[in-house]
Design an enzyme around this catalytic site. Structure first.
Site, PDB file in Angstrom:
ATOM      1  N   LEU A 184       2.917   5.880   6.199  1.00 51.40           N
ATOM      2  CA  LEU A 184       1.996   5.968   5.062  1.00 51.40           C
ATOM      3  C   LEU A 184       1.020   4.809   5.075  1.00 51.40           C
ATOM      4  O   LEU A 184      -0.084   4.897   4.582  1.00 51.40           O
ATOM      5  CB  LEU A 184       2.771   5.931   3.743  1.00 51.40           C
ATOM      6  N   GLY A 185       1.465   3.672   5.579  1.00 54.16           N
ATOM      7  CA  GLY A 185       0.562   2.538   5.566  1.00 54.16           C
ATOM      8  C   GLY A 185       1.256   1.278   6.005  1.00 54.16           C
ATOM      9  O   GLY A 185       2.453   1.267   6.326  1.00 54.16           O
ATOM     10  N   GLY A 197       1.706  -2.724   4.861  1.00 49.36           N
ATOM     11  CA  GLY A 197       1.472  -3.683   3.790  1.00 49.36           C
ATOM     12  C   GLY A 197       1.771  -5.083   4.261  1.00 49.36           C
ATOM     13  O   GLY A 197       2.107  -5.296   5.428  1.00 49.36           O
ATOM     14  N   GLY A 198       1.656  -6.010   3.351  1.00 47.53           N
ATOM     15  CA  GLY A 198       1.867  -7.403   3.693  1.00 47.53           C
ATOM     16  C   GLY A 198       3.272  -7.682   4.172  1.00 47.53           C
ATOM     17  O   GLY A 198       3.513  -8.560   4.975  1.00 47.53           O
ATOM     18  N   PHE A 199       4.229  -6.913   3.703  1.00 50.37           N
ATOM     19  CA  PHE A 199       5.621  -7.184   4.037  1.00 50.37           C
ATOM     20  C   PHE A 199       6.161  -6.303   5.152  1.00 50.37           C
ATOM     21  O   PHE A 199       7.283  -6.463   5.570  1.00 50.37           O
ATOM     22  CB  PHE A 199       6.502  -6.977   2.809  1.00 50.37           C
ATOM     23  N   GLY A 200       5.405  -5.325   5.556  1.00 48.15           N
ATOM     24  CA  GLY A 200       5.901  -4.425   6.589  1.00 48.15           C
ATOM     25  C   GLY A 200       5.265  -3.052   6.448  1.00 48.15           C
ATOM     26  O   GLY A 200       4.357  -2.859   5.658  1.00 48.15           O
ATOM     27  N   VAL A 236       5.220   1.194   5.812  1.00 43.08           N
ATOM     28  CA  VAL A 236       5.814   2.147   4.891  1.00 43.08           C
ATOM     29  C   VAL A 236       5.806   3.535   5.523  1.00 43.08           C
ATOM     30  O   VAL A 236       4.807   3.954   6.099  1.00 43.08           O
ATOM     31  CB  VAL A 236       5.021   2.194   3.573  1.00 43.08           C
ATOM     32  N   LYS A 256      10.307   1.382   3.159  1.00 37.70           N
ATOM     33  CA  LYS A 256       9.539   0.220   3.568  1.00 37.70           C
ATOM     34  C   LYS A 256      10.353  -0.538   4.589  1.00 37.70           C
ATOM     35  O   LYS A 256      11.451  -1.001   4.297  1.00 37.70           O
ATOM     36  CB  LYS A 256       9.260  -0.647   2.347  1.00 37.70           C
ATOM     37  N   ASP A 275       1.947 -10.482  -5.794  1.00 42.34           N
ATOM     38  CA  ASP A 275       0.998  -9.762  -4.957  1.00 42.34           C
ATOM     39  C   ASP A 275       0.497  -8.525  -5.686  1.00 42.34           C
ATOM     40  O   ASP A 275       0.459  -7.440  -5.143  1.00 42.34           O
ATOM     41  CB  ASP A 275       1.645  -9.398  -3.616  1.00 42.34           C
TER      42      ASP A 275
END
Ligand SMILES: *[C@@H]1O[C@H](CO)[C@@H](O)[C@H](O)[C@H]1NC(C)=O
Ligand SMILES: *[C@@H]1O[C@H](CO)[C@@H](O)[C@H](O)[C@H]1NC(C)=O
Ligand SMILES: *[C@@H]1O[C@H](CO)[C@@H](O)[C@H](O)[C@H]1NC(C)=O
Ligand SMILES: *[C@@H]1O[C@H](CO)[C@@H](O)[C@H](O)[C@H]1NC(C)=O
Ligand SMILES: *[C@@H]1O[C@H](CO)[C@@H](O)[C@H](O)[C@H]1NC(C)=O
Ligand SMILES: *[C@@H]1O[C@H](CO)[C@@H](O)[C@H](O)[C@H]1NC(C)=O
Length: 834
Positions: free
Chosen positions: A524-525, A527-530, A532, A546, A643
């Site tokens: 799906l995308g 992000g800053g943490f990993g 998804v 995630k 965040d």
């Protein structure tokens, strides 16, 4: 040895001579001019001339002497400023303390006391600034007090000062807010004791109308200020009262602690304590805090429940019905209040009392206190008198004593979670019978039959479930398993086995099957943490997984504990975390899947934007505020998101906003965050300056990010969006410029086609600007934001926002301690966008 002695005596001599030159006393031959200071003996307080905020006028005031932040606690000439620096404070020939300026012979301000002719000799009168910030005018020989500043407070209450009145001397002590930050003149809000008959109670008034009721003293605290109890071992609050006199005062047990209570021009009464380590004022309570605190928001004879965030907060008391049922049920406007059910008589007709628990008891202006009565005697007394509508214990100490009886309509009742009192309410015999039936277990036939039906249905469902479970277990052994095997068995010995099925752990295999090995088509995308991924469990439930970036540095058990805590956070404006997986160095979080995309997809896209009308946008603005408020305050954990950004706000099918990625800071662990601040958490355009520059974070850094999102929703533009021909390189700067020019509505998204209520939109922009102020201290808390969004309270003017990352000039301006290297790192990390 001798040397040491010499040095010591020298030091003593020096200190002595230093002390003697800063005086704490004014006399006719020792006046104070603009530029000079009067310092109290222990050097805690200073008196002198000052200019507040952006004003150009001069005022005489008292402030804390040694604090880095100038905190004015009293102003002499609050309504008559001096417009130059020629002011002089002296004792006039009549023995009054007067403030003169160079031009006029009429004093600008005067203590205005009249005294007997015999004492009229200015030389015998002095004014002294004491160590508790009281300026006292007195006869120098007998030290008889003629006047004191504590009798004429401005907006601040300090220890030993009082609020109240004395009918015998016609004196009253009240606090009144400043007009604005730049003008200490009489503002709109006043805190004082009401001089009505009835039991004495304290109010916050706006002009002359009750705004919030602090209430009466119940022996332990003011009923509208339940927090008082929490601070009792630090602060000694006491109240002295009789029929004609009431005075509330407080002092700190530890005299070195500095504190103050202030009525702000924004309509809040707030208490602060000085934190010497952080070198700032910490606020330890603020009122009003919720909608039920608005005086009479639910009218009369009703109960207001502030925790009812979703439904309607007003309910009628037992035996009462809404006066205007249409307003009440359809418009959710409770201000009309409730009246007794039709055709009900509560006088000599078998009536009695029912207990309504844990309340802020009603306005006591229609109440009478009866000392010495027990609760049973109180009951009899109230029953005998048909005008008596309710009663309660007057003094809650030692199990309760005394009696308060109300005679008339009951106003301003609120449900309290802490320190509430029981109210005994007069009801007719039908209501009374109903009330006593319930707890005794005599059940209605209707209820009984529905319970029977419900139990049968439940049993059937359970049986079916058990069958299904066994069938399913046979068929598939490796799909969706709760991972509770070898490693968790040791911990299970201690824990109750009933919690087992709730443990939110998924096995690696389950996740891999659900997301088809984290395939690209399911991504799906990022992000800053990993990354998804979308997935689907065997039971058909859609999930978002995630996959956290590795090396997050936290141990397995800590990770699991965090997840267990986070799973318990449930709020309609938070994305639900379902569980996690921890295996083979992999860490994954499993969330509910939301079909609509994130907020940024809607508001930053030319075509999608027009699908969001103002009503939807406002709902989203309020929803995000509720979610953040829950994280900050209402959940047990007190989470700082760190965040918040448009792409972390997901929208469900009904376009309700849901905050995601909360608790990420906890999962990554404190040290980790600190070390990785610059790489992991925080997104270009949303970071508060103190966080970006110095890594300092607080709930106020979330408030900053919220403010950015709010302004983005209104403008339909990214904060970082740069438009040609616009003076400011980012949205905040642009909004601020237009705001100062009085054209704030020009920032509103053009796709709204002017169809919005301008006053509300302006108010939202105003709140947004308050949230993005440079100084974290000035930003409102999330509860204030939620309150301001829902109430038309006046709000203070915003100060200049932080213009971060606007190109070199502004960067240099705002980076006081950061230095060049961290800026490079920060700009390198434009991670955002998922
Ligand atoms: C101060 O204000 C008064 C009245 O507003 C005005 O008459 C006077 O000229 C002012 N003085 C100065 C120095 O501006
Ligand atoms: C008072 O005003 C006169 C001129 O009007 C000026 O010369 C004098 O310095 C002023 N005194 C003070 C104390 O400001
Ligand atoms: C002093 O008191 C008188 C009458 O009580 C009043 O008219 C006057 O305004 C007062 N002056 C000041 C400076 O407060
Ligand atoms: C107090 O004020 C009332 C009316 O304002 C007046 O009648 C009474 O004499 C005053 N009492 C004193 C002691 O000044
Ligand atoms: C609190 O203050 C009151 C009044 O100043 C005093 O009588 C009382 O003893 C104090 N209580 C404690 C526990 O110090
Ligand atoms: C109570 O309120 C009702 C209507 O809201 C009013 O008619 C009635 O007079 C009030 N009773 C008293 C004692 O003020």
């Amino acid at each position: 040895m001798i040397n040491k002695l010499l040095v010591n005596s020298l030091i003593i001599l020096l200190t002595f001579s230093f002390c003697s030159c800063s005086s704490d006393t004014i006399s006719s031959d020792k006046p104070i001019r603009d530029g000079e200071l009067l310092i109290s003996k222990s050097k805690t307080f200073a008196l002198g001339f000052f200019t507040p905020g952006k004003s150009t006028y001069r005022y005489v005031g008292i402030w804390f002497n040694n604090l880095p932040i100038k905190t004015v606690v009293w102003v002499a000439n609050r309504n008559s400023p001096i417009n130059d620096t020629s002011g002089i404070l002296t004792i006039d020939p009549n023995g009054n303390l007067v403030l003169n300026n160079n031009l006029s012979t009429i004093p600008i301000w005067s203590t205005n006391v009249s005294f007997p002719q015999s004492q009229r000799e200015s030389t015998s009168v002095i004014a002294q600034l004491t160590d508790i910030a009281n300026l006292v005018l007195m006869l120098s020989n007998t030290r008889t007090v003629l006047w004191e500043s504590f009798d004429h407070p401005t907006d601040t209450m300090l220890p030993y000062q009082r609020i109240g009145f004395d009918r015998k001397t016609n004196q009253s002590w009240s606090l009144r807010s400043w007009k604005t930050d730049d003008d200490p003149g009489n503002g709109a809000f006043t805190v004082k004791f009401s001089t009505n008959i009835g039991k004495h109670q304290m109010f916050l008034y706006k002009h002359d109308l009750p705004w919030w009721r602090a209430g009466h003293w119940n022996g332990e605290l003011l009923v509208g200020l339940p927090y008082m109890k929490r601070d009792m071992d630090v602060i000694n609050i006491s109240l002295v009262e009789d029929d004609n006199y009431v005075a509330l005062s407080y002092k700190m047990y530890d005299k070195s602690l500095m504190s103050r209570v202030v009525v702000q021009q924004s309509g809040f009464v707030q208490a602060f304590m000085w934190e010497s380590q952080k070198r700032q004022w910490a606020r330890y309570w603020s009122e009003p805090i919720n909608q039920c605190d608005n005086y009479g928001t639910c009218g009369t004879n009703s109960n207001c429940d502030p925790s009812n965030f979703v439904g309607f907060r007003c309910t009628c008391l037992p035996g009462f019905e809404p006066k205007f049922s249409r307003d009440w049920y359809e418009n959710r406007d409770g201000s009309g209040g409730c009246v007794r059910n039709k055709g009900v008589y509560v006088c000599g007709n078998g009536e009695g009392f029912v207990k309504v628990e844990s309340l802020k008891v009603p306005d006591t202006s229609v109440a009478v206190a009866k000392g010495g009565l027990s609760l049973e005697e109180c009951d009899k007394e109230c029953l005998r008198d048909c005008s008596c509508t309710a009663y309660a214990v007057a003094d809650v100490r030692n199990g309760g004593s005394g009696c308060l009886t109300w005679h008339g309509n009951l106003t301003d009742i609120q449900k309290l979670t802490d320190q509430g009192q029981n109210l005994f309410l007069r009801v007719d015999k039908v209501e009374l019978a109903d009330y006593y039936k319930k707890p005794k277990g005599v059940l209605d036939k209707k209820i009984l039959s529905s319970i029977v039906v419900a139990s049968i249905v439940a049993i059937i469902i359970i049986v079916i479930l058990i069958c299904l479970y066994y069938l399913w277990k046979k068929k598939t052994k490796d799909k969706m398993m709760w991972q509770l095997n070898q490693d968790s068995s040791e911990e299970e010995n201690g824990a109750q086995s009933s919690t087992r099925p709730n443990l939110p752990f998924f096995s690696f295999k389950t996740i891999m099957t659900a997301t088809r090995n984290c395939g690209h088509e399911n991504k799906l995308g990022q992000g800053g943490f990993g990354s998804v991924y979308k997935g689907c469990l065997v039971n058909g439930q859609e999930i978002a997984v995630k996959r956290l970036s590795k090396h997050s540095g936290q141990g397995k058990e800590e990770f699991k504990n965090e997840v267990k805590l986070l799973v318990k956070l449930q709020h309609r404006n938070l994305v639900r975390l379902l569980g996690c997986c921890f295996e083979k160095e992999e860490r994954m979080l499993v969330y509910e899947y939301l079909p609509n995309k994130s907020l940024d997809f809607f508001i930053f896209n030319q075509n999608q934007r027009s699908s969001l009308d103002w009503g939807m946008r406002f709902e989203i603005i309020c929803g995000i505020a509720r979610g953040v408020l829950y994280l900050h305050q209402d959940s047990r954990l007190k989470i700082i998101h760190r965040d918040l950004k448009a792409s972390n706000v997901l929208l469900d099918a009904a376009m309700n906003p849901k905050i995601s990625d909360f608790g990420m800071a906890r999962i990554f662990g404190e040290d980790e965050i600190q070390a990785r601040t610059k790489r992991v958490v925080g997104t270009y355009g949303y970071m508060a300056p103190e966080y970006a520059m110095e890594g300092r974070y607080s709930t106020k850094s979330d408030v900053f990010s919220y403010g950015v999102i709010l302004l983005e929703i209104i403008a339909g533009q990214r904060n970082t969006h740069c438009e040609i021909g616009r003076a400011s390189p980012n949205l905040i700067g642009h909004v601020w410029t237009l705001w100062t020019e009085g054209r704030a509505l020009d920032t509103v998204d053009s796709t709204l086609n002017q169809s919005y209520p301008p006053a509300i939109v302006l108010r939202c922009i105003h709140i947004g600007l308050l949230c993005v102020q440079e100084n974290a201290m000035n930003r409102p808390t999330m509860s204030e934001v939620a309150f301001m969004l829902c109430n038309e309270t006046p709000i203070c003017q915003p100060q200049k926002p932080a213009f971060l990352f606007n190109g070199n000039q502004d960067l240099q301006e705002s980076s006081t301690s950061g230095g060049g290297s961290s800026i490079n790192e920060l700009t390198e990390t434009t991670i955002s966008a998922r």
